[in-house]
Write a protein that holds these residues in place. Structure first.
Motif, PDB file in Angstrom:
ATOM      1  N   SER A  73       0.848  -1.196   0.000  1.00  0.00           N
ATOM      2  CA  SER A  73       0.000   0.000   0.000  1.00  0.00           C
ATOM      3  C   SER A  73       0.878   1.237   0.000  1.00  0.00           C
ATOM      4  O   SER A  73       2.029   1.203   0.454  1.00  0.00           O
ATOM      5  CB  SER A  73      -0.946   0.014   1.206  1.00  0.00           C
ATOM      6  OG  SER A  73      -0.216   0.176   2.407  1.00  0.00           O
ATOM      7  N   GLU A  75       0.149   5.621   0.363  1.00  0.00           N
ATOM      8  CA  GLU A  75      -0.705   6.802   0.444  1.00  0.00           C
ATOM      9  C   GLU A  75       0.198   8.013   0.578  1.00  0.00           C
ATOM     10  O   GLU A  75       1.120   8.008   1.408  1.00  0.00           O
ATOM     11  CB  GLU A  75      -1.627   6.726   1.657  1.00  0.00           C
ATOM     12  CG  GLU A  75      -2.616   5.595   1.598  1.00  0.00           C
ATOM     13  CD  GLU A  75      -3.498   5.527   2.835  1.00  0.00           C
ATOM     14  OE1 GLU A  75      -3.490   6.485   3.644  1.00  0.00           O
ATOM     15  OE2 GLU A  75      -4.181   4.511   2.993  1.00  0.00           O
ATOM     16  N   ALA A  76      -0.069   9.039  -0.216  1.00  0.00           N
ATOM     17  CA  ALA A  76       0.788  10.219  -0.202  1.00  0.00           C
ATOM     18  C   ALA A  76      -0.022  11.493  -0.078  1.00  0.00           C
ATOM     19  O   ALA A  76      -1.135  11.588  -0.599  1.00  0.00           O
ATOM     20  CB  ALA A  76       1.625  10.269  -1.483  1.00  0.00           C
ATOM     21  N   ARG A  77       0.561  12.448   0.617  1.00  0.00           N
ATOM     22  CA  ARG A  77       0.000  13.792   0.708  1.00  0.00           C
ATOM     23  C   ARG A  77       1.029  14.715   0.080  1.00  0.00           C
ATOM     24  O   ARG A  77       2.177  14.814   0.543  1.00  0.00           O
ATOM     25  CB  ARG A  77      -0.245  14.151   2.175  1.00  0.00           C
ATOM     26  CG  ARG A  77      -0.992  15.446   2.380  1.00  0.00           C
ATOM     27  CD  ARG A  77      -1.393  15.611   3.840  1.00  0.00           C
ATOM     28  NE  ARG A  77      -0.242  15.742   4.709  1.00  0.00           N
ATOM     29  CZ  ARG A  77       0.285  16.912   5.093  1.00  0.00           C
ATOM     30  NH1 ARG A  77      -0.248  18.040   4.685  1.00  0.00           N
ATOM     31  NH2 ARG A  77       1.321  16.932   5.888  1.00  0.00           N
ATOM     32  N   ALA A 122       4.299  10.634   3.176  1.00  0.00           N
ATOM     33  CA  ALA A 122       3.649   9.399   2.736  1.00  0.00           C
ATOM     34  C   ALA A 122       3.708   8.308   3.803  1.00  0.00           C
ATOM     35  O   ALA A 122       4.550   8.343   4.709  1.00  0.00           O
ATOM     36  CB  ALA A 122       4.300   8.891   1.448  1.00  0.00           C
ATOM     37  N   ARG A 123       2.814   7.358   3.638  1.00  0.00           N
ATOM     38  CA  ARG A 123       2.791   6.132   4.433  1.00  0.00           C
ATOM     39  C   ARG A 123       2.743   4.972   3.450  1.00  0.00           C
ATOM     40  O   ARG A 123       2.041   5.040   2.439  1.00  0.00           O
ATOM     41  CB  ARG A 123       1.548   6.066   5.330  1.00  0.00           C
ATOM     42  CG  ARG A 123       1.503   7.125   6.407  1.00  0.00           C
ATOM     43  CD  ARG A 123       2.459   6.774   7.540  1.00  0.00           C
ATOM     44  NE  ARG A 123       2.444   7.733   8.628  1.00  0.00           N
ATOM     45  CZ  ARG A 123       3.225   8.813   8.685  1.00  0.00           C
ATOM     46  NH1 ARG A 123       4.035   9.102   7.713  1.00  0.00           N
ATOM     47  NH2 ARG A 123       3.193   9.607   9.735  1.00  0.00           N
ATOM     48  N   ALA A 124       3.466   3.914   3.773  1.00  0.00           N
ATOM     49  CA  ALA A 124       3.478   2.753   2.887  1.00  0.00           C
ATOM     50  C   ALA A 124       3.653   1.487   3.707  1.00  0.00           C
ATOM     51  O   ALA A 124       4.201   1.515   4.808  1.00  0.00           O
ATOM     52  CB  ALA A 124       4.611   2.871   1.865  1.00  0.00           C
TER      53      ALA A 124
END
Length: 135
Positions: A73, A75-77, A122-124
């Protein structure tokens, strides 16, 4: 378990890189092809590197840190633009390890820095397969 810091990676981002990525992504926004467009929009001189290309630097950090891993997964800001030419620095930490069937899932916090500030937060999660011979 304390967070494990990943080795930072630096990447040179050129105007030709940004142009090539905007073509691959079929992104016709003029800020990705015309240095004057960035000035008009207050982004500074140069060509703005497309966001997906910049996120790719963080994915590269993960896959180099963990050869054979699978990105589970991401997710990025996007908090700031990357204006080429520049150098970006991809950095991250493993915040948590989780045993899962067939291996381990690593939960990571990442950031891409450019122009002296964070451009992407980001989170991954990456999946590390169990080593051969492990149950």
């Amino acid at each position: 378990m304390p967070a494990r810091v990943l080795p930072e990676l630096s990447f040179e981002v050129t105007e030709s890189d940004a142009l090539e990525w905007s073509g691959i992504l079929d992104d016709r926004n003029p800020i990705h092809s015309d240095p004057a467009a960035g000035l008009v929009h207050g982004l500074g001189p140069g060509i703005v590197s497309p966001g997906p290309a910049n996120a790719g630097y963080l994915m590269t950090l993960l896959l180099r840190a963990f050869p054979g891993a699978t990105l589970a997964s991401f997710e990025a800001r996007f908090v700031a633009v990357v204006v080429a030419p520049t150098t970006v620095v991809a950095a991250g930490v493993v915040e948590r390890e989780e045993p899962v069937p067939g291996g381990t899932r690593l939960h990571c916090a990442l950031e891409l820095r450019a122009h002296g500030r964070v451009a992407i937060d980001a989170r991954a999660c990456v999946h590390l397969p169990a080593s051969r011979g492990e149950a």
